[in-house]
Motif scaffolding. Structure first.
Motif, short mmCIF file in Angstrom:
data_model
loop_
_atom_site.label_atom_id
_atom_site.label_comp_id
_atom_site.label_asym_id
_atom_site.label_seq_id
_atom_site.Cartn_x
_atom_site.Cartn_y
_atom_site.Cartn_z
N GLY A 82 19.65 -4.98 8.60
CA GLY A 82 20.71 -5.38 9.50
C GLY A 82 20.17 -5.96 10.78
O GLY A 82 18.98 -5.82 11.10
N TYR A 83 21.06 -6.62 11.51
CA TYR A 83 20.66 -7.29 12.74
C TYR A 83 21.88 -7.47 13.64
O TYR A 83 23.00 -7.64 13.15
CB TYR A 83 20.06 -8.67 12.42
CG TYR A 83 19.77 -9.51 13.64
CD1 TYR A 83 18.69 -9.23 14.45
CD2 TYR A 83 20.59 -10.57 13.98
CE1 TYR A 83 18.42 -10.00 15.57
CE2 TYR A 83 20.33 -11.34 15.11
CZ TYR A 83 19.24 -11.05 15.90
OH TYR A 83 18.99 -11.81 17.01
N ALA A 84 21.65 -7.44 14.92
CA ALA A 84 22.65 -7.83 15.92
C ALA A 84 21.91 -8.23 17.17
O ALA A 84 20.79 -7.79 17.42
CB ALA A 84 23.60 -6.67 16.22
N ALA A 94 27.94 -8.37 28.87
CA ALA A 94 27.21 -8.54 27.61
C ALA A 94 28.12 -9.19 26.58
O ALA A 94 29.34 -8.98 26.57
CB ALA A 94 26.72 -7.20 27.09
N TRP A 95 27.52 -9.99 25.73
CA TRP A 95 28.21 -10.63 24.61
C TRP A 95 27.50 -10.14 23.35
O TRP A 95 26.31 -10.41 23.15
CB TRP A 95 28.10 -12.15 24.72
CG TRP A 95 28.72 -12.87 23.57
CD1 TRP A 95 28.09 -13.27 22.42
CD2 TRP A 95 30.07 -13.30 23.45
NE1 TRP A 95 28.98 -13.90 21.58
CE2 TRP A 95 30.21 -13.94 22.20
CE3 TRP A 95 31.18 -13.21 24.28
CZ2 TRP A 95 31.41 -14.48 21.76
CZ3 TRP A 95 32.37 -13.75 23.83
CH2 TRP A 95 32.47 -14.38 22.59
N LEU A 96 28.21 -9.39 22.52
CA LEU A 96 27.67 -8.91 21.26
C LEU A 96 27.93 -9.96 20.20
O LEU A 96 29.06 -10.42 20.03
CB LEU A 96 28.35 -7.59 20.87
CG LEU A 96 28.03 -7.00 19.50
CD1 LEU A 96 26.54 -6.70 19.37
CD2 LEU A 96 28.88 -5.76 19.26
N CYS A 97 26.89 -10.36 19.48
CA CYS A 97 27.06 -11.43 18.49
C CYS A 97 26.06 -11.28 17.34
O CYS A 97 25.15 -10.45 17.38
CB CYS A 97 26.93 -12.80 19.15
SG CYS A 97 25.44 -13.03 20.12
N ASP A 98 26.27 -12.09 16.33
CA ASP A 98 25.39 -12.15 15.15
C ASP A 98 25.18 -10.78 14.50
O ASP A 98 24.11 -10.48 14.00
CB ASP A 98 24.05 -12.79 15.49
CG ASP A 98 24.15 -14.28 15.72
OD1 ASP A 98 25.19 -14.88 15.34
OD2 ASP A 98 23.21 -14.87 16.26
N VAL A 99 26.22 -9.96 14.48
CA VAL A 99 26.14 -8.65 13.81
C VAL A 99 26.18 -8.91 12.30
O VAL A 99 27.11 -9.53 11.79
CB VAL A 99 27.29 -7.72 14.24
CG1 VAL A 99 27.20 -6.40 13.50
CG2 VAL A 99 27.28 -7.52 15.75
N TYR A 100 25.16 -8.42 11.61
CA TYR A 100 25.06 -8.70 10.17
C TYR A 100 24.40 -7.52 9.46
O TYR A 100 23.37 -7.00 9.92
CB TYR A 100 24.21 -9.97 9.95
CG TYR A 100 24.21 -10.41 8.51
CD1 TYR A 100 25.16 -11.29 8.03
CD2 TYR A 100 23.25 -9.92 7.62
CE1 TYR A 100 25.18 -11.67 6.70
CE2 TYR A 100 23.26 -10.30 6.29
CZ TYR A 100 24.21 -11.18 5.83
OH TYR A 100 24.23 -11.56 4.51
N ARG A 128 30.30 -4.00 33.22
CA ARG A 128 31.75 -4.08 33.43
C ARG A 128 32.48 -4.46 32.15
O ARG A 128 33.58 -4.03 31.88
CB ARG A 128 32.04 -5.11 34.52
CG ARG A 128 33.49 -5.27 34.83
CD ARG A 128 33.69 -6.22 36.00
NE ARG A 128 35.08 -6.58 36.13
CZ ARG A 128 35.96 -5.98 36.92
NH1 ARG A 128 35.56 -4.97 37.67
NH2 ARG A 128 37.20 -6.38 36.98
N ARG A 129 31.81 -5.28 31.31
CA ARG A 129 32.50 -5.80 30.13
C ARG A 129 31.49 -6.13 29.03
O ARG A 129 30.45 -6.71 29.31
CB ARG A 129 33.27 -7.05 30.53
CG ARG A 129 34.14 -7.65 29.49
CD ARG A 129 35.06 -8.72 30.07
NE ARG A 129 36.12 -8.08 30.86
CZ ARG A 129 36.28 -8.22 32.18
NH1 ARG A 129 35.46 -8.98 32.87
NH2 ARG A 129 37.26 -7.62 32.80
N ILE A 130 31.83 -5.77 27.82
CA ILE A 130 31.11 -6.21 26.62
C ILE A 130 32.13 -6.91 25.75
O ILE A 130 33.14 -6.32 25.37
CB ILE A 130 30.48 -5.03 25.85
CG1 ILE A 130 29.52 -4.24 26.74
CG2 ILE A 130 29.76 -5.54 24.60
CD1 ILE A 130 29.03 -2.94 26.12
#
Length: 161
Positions: A82-84, A94-100, A128-130
């Motif tokens: 897996g990866y993120a 933060a921007w959470l992306c490419d979760v696989y 403050r924000r994800i």
């Protein structure tokens, strides 16, 4: 086949929420960049056709989380399943992306466990924000505490939509 080896039964969790037999690392040297590129460019609707060079630059500019099957290689590091990645200033946003999660590892709760681990990893920074965007995994992220934007009309984007 006993119940503990079925794909739809998650292994017993360990203290950090990652199921037993798996581990998460932010060590960039452990990432299998070719495998990550293959996964995302051929199987992830949001990254289909993404060039390898672009993927490598994205990895280089992000905080990366690799998920590994710890028991797959007793004499060394386990294979990546897996990866993120997180694009962040580690202060406010933060921007959470490419979760696989690899197809062979799905159905074990690993996606939820990985995102939970990332949330908890980022918590001490007091962000403050994800944010994240998803077209099909709302339930996974909701289990970890994500919810739709309260006021989406305040948000704007520049670029392809």
């Amino acid at each position: 086949m006993n119940d503990t080896t079925r794909g739809d039964i998650a292994p017993e969790p360990v203290t950090d929420g990652i199921p037993a037999g798996y581990e998460v690392s932010t060590d960039p040297d452990r990432l299998d960049l070719a495998l990550i590129h293959h996964w995302l460019s051929t199987d992830a609707y949001w990254a289909l056709g993404r060039p390898r060079e672009r993927q490598d630059r994205a990895v280089a500019g992000s905080l990366n989380f690799g998920l590994y099957a710890a028991d797959s290689a007793p004499s060394g590091p386990g294979r990546q399943v897996g990866y993120a990645r997180v694009v962040t200033d580690l202060t406010t946003f933060a921007w959470l992306c490419d979760v696989y999660i690899a197809p062979t590892a799905r159905g074990k709760g690993l996606g939820t466990a990985l995102v939970t681990h990332i949330r908890d990893h980022l918590a001490p920074y007091g962000l403050r924000r994800i944010l994240l965007a998803t077209g099909d995994a709302h339930d996974v992220y909701a289990r970890v505490g994500f919810e739709p934007l309260a006021e989406p009309g305040k948000w704007m984007a520049l670029g392809l939509q």
